[in-house]
Enzyme design. Structure first.
Site, PDB file in Angstrom:
ATOM      1  N   ASP A  83      -8.945   3.173  -3.182  1.00 49.77           N
ATOM      2  CA  ASP A  83      -9.504   3.104  -1.834  1.00 49.77           C
ATOM      3  C   ASP A  83     -10.435   4.242  -1.717  1.00 49.77           C
ATOM      4  O   ASP A  83     -10.463   5.258  -2.330  1.00 49.77           O
ATOM      5  CB  ASP A  83      -8.227   2.859  -0.929  1.00 49.77           C
ATOM      6  CG  ASP A  83      -7.122   3.604  -0.905  1.00 49.77           C
ATOM      7  OD1 ASP A  83      -7.320   4.906  -1.513  1.00 49.77           O
ATOM      8  OD2 ASP A  83      -5.999   3.304  -0.592  1.00 49.77           O
ATOM      9  N   ASN A 109       4.039   2.434   6.392  1.00 53.11           N
ATOM     10  CA  ASN A 109       4.178   1.671   7.190  1.00 53.11           C
ATOM     11  C   ASN A 109       4.266   0.071   6.086  1.00 53.11           C
ATOM     12  O   ASN A 109       4.144  -0.866   6.248  1.00 53.11           O
ATOM     13  CB  ASN A 109       3.018   1.277   8.023  1.00 53.11           C
ATOM     14  CG  ASN A 109       1.563   0.938   7.421  1.00 53.11           C
ATOM     15  OD1 ASN A 109       1.646   1.556   6.295  1.00 53.11           O
ATOM     16  ND2 ASN A 109       0.471   1.080   8.045  1.00 53.11           N
ATOM     17  N   HIS A 142       2.016  -0.031   3.327  1.00 53.38           N
ATOM     18  CA  HIS A 142       0.709  -0.488   2.913  1.00 53.38           C
ATOM     19  C   HIS A 142       0.688   0.183   1.288  1.00 53.38           C
ATOM     20  O   HIS A 142       1.341   0.927   1.105  1.00 53.38           O
ATOM     21  CB  HIS A 142      -0.494  -0.086   3.937  1.00 53.38           C
ATOM     22  CG  HIS A 142      -0.648   1.712   3.753  1.00 53.38           C
ATOM     23  ND1 HIS A 142      -1.401   2.246   4.739  1.00 53.38           N
ATOM     24  CD2 HIS A 142      -0.515   2.557   2.940  1.00 53.38           C
ATOM     25  CE1 HIS A 142      -1.513   3.499   4.618  1.00 53.38           C
ATOM     26  NE2 HIS A 142      -1.025   3.756   3.389  1.00 53.38           N
TER      27      HIS A 142
HETATM   28  C1  GLP Z   1      -2.637   6.370   1.714  1.00 47.72           C
HETATM   29  C2  GLP Z   1      -3.411   5.747   0.704  1.00 47.72           C
HETATM   30  C3  GLP Z   1      -2.934   5.138  -0.295  1.00 47.72           C
HETATM   31  C4  GLP Z   1      -1.618   6.306  -0.648  1.00 47.72           C
HETATM   32  C5  GLP Z   1      -0.645   6.006   0.409  1.00 47.72           C
HETATM   33  C6  GLP Z   1       0.612   6.925   0.567  1.00 47.72           C
HETATM   34  O1  GLP Z   1      -3.057   5.960   3.226  1.00 47.72           O
HETATM   35  N1  GLP Z   1      -4.377   4.736   1.235  1.00 47.72           N
HETATM   36  O2  GLP Z   1      -3.659   5.159  -1.415  1.00 47.72           O
HETATM   37  O3  GLP Z   1      -1.178   5.839  -1.855  1.00 47.72           O
HETATM   38  O4  GLP Z   1      -1.127   5.993   1.749  1.00 47.72           O
HETATM   39  O5  GLP Z   1       0.158   8.225   0.718  1.00 47.72           O
HETATM   40  P1  GLP Z   1       0.928   9.867   0.359  1.00 47.72           P
HETATM   41  O6  GLP Z   1       1.051   9.714  -1.212  1.00 47.72           O
HETATM   42  O7  GLP Z   1       0.363  10.663   0.918  1.00 47.72           O
HETATM   43  O8  GLP Z   1       2.324   9.373   1.269  1.00 47.72           O
END
Ligand code: GLP
Length: 254
Positions: free
Chosen positions: A64, A133, A135
């Site tokens: 992304d 959340n 995602h």
């Molecule tokens: C983000 C990104 C993802 C990432 C996820 C977890 O917003 N869009 O690609 O894997 O959320 O992030 P983190 O590893 O900082 O918890």
């Protein structure tokens, strides 16, 4: 059934993830690797940097990108992945295809991206994190389980998390691989660490498959490994079972 691997702490989780990625590179040096950003895979990338030569033939895609961010802008995921990994390993820059958040036409960029993944025969290994959340990539709750790479609007809670450090994204919009796109990768490696992720890890692994928790779609993938530390595993109802299964895993040749 997904394979759940529970390691003591983020260091051991990253060691294990590093071993899995390098094993995939050894099996197929010209493999297509999908990279995720975020804080969780940083330890993995740090370790992969030591295997300088493992990626000389690899192809790279990313999960992304933030709207408006070009490859060199301070907030771009493109830049983060270069700094965290690519700048430190041998690779062919012609084999790197990351999403362009600064494209004039985000929809055309998303379609071109899908075609390029297709043209190299698909992603062999996709690294993923999970948002608080639920995602996956930037597929926020409510995303179609069959979605393709596309521009997406962030949830207010995701924006707030990004702004925690003071420097939030400049736009509400992002580009993200869709859930359908992610599910076409031959293997998935999902990483999660820390107490903060315990509840969402439980819902992702043991809850119903639902667009309300986009990451739960990985339960439908035939070859998914979910690699977590003890803190992130602490709410799993079948925690002991998952450990038992992994400890007694059928390994051909043993
Ligand atoms: C983000 C990104 C993802 C990432 C996820 C977890 O917003 N869009 O690609 O894997 O959320 O992030 P983190 O590893 O900082 O918890």
């Amino acid at each position: 059934m997904p394979e759940i691997i529970i390691k003591r702490d983020p260091e051991e989780m990253s060691d294990e993830a590093c071993g899995l990625v390098l094993a995939a590179a050894a099996r197929k040096p010209a493999f297509a690797l999908g990279l995720a950003t975020g804080s969780t895979p940083r330890g993995l990338y740090e370790r992969l940097r030591r295997a300088k030569g493992a990626f000389a033939k690899a192809r790279f895609f990313n999960l992304d990108e933030l709207h408006g961010e070009g490859p060199d802008s301070a907030l771009s995921f493109h830049r983060a992945l270069r700094e965290q990994l690519l700048d430190h390993v041998d690779h062919d820059p012609g084999n790197v295809r990351f999403l362009r958040g600064d494209a004039d036409d985000l929809e055309a960029e998303a379609e071109a991206y899908e075609r390029e993944i297709w043209s190299v025969g698909g992603i062999d290994l996709q690294i993923l994190g999970v948002g608080l959340n639920g995602h996956l990539g930037f597929n926020e709750p409510g995303s179609s389980l069959g979605s393709r790479t596309r521009p997406k609007t962030l949830e207010a809670t995701t924006l707030a998390q990004y702004s925690r450090g003071g420097q939030g994204p400049r736009s509400l919009f992002v580009l993200t691989m869709g859930l359908g796109t992610i599910m076409e990768a031959r293997r998935l490696l999902v990483l999660a660490s820390g107490e903060e992720k315990a509840e969402i890890v439980q819902r992702m692994v043991e809850g119903p498959v639902t667009a309300e928790v986009p990451a739960s779609i990985v339960q439908m993938h035939p070859r998914v490994q979910i690699l977590v530390d003890e803190a992130a595993a602490s709410r799993l109802k079948r925690r002991d079972y998952w450990k038992w299964v992994y400890a007694n895993k059928w390994r051909v040749g043993q």
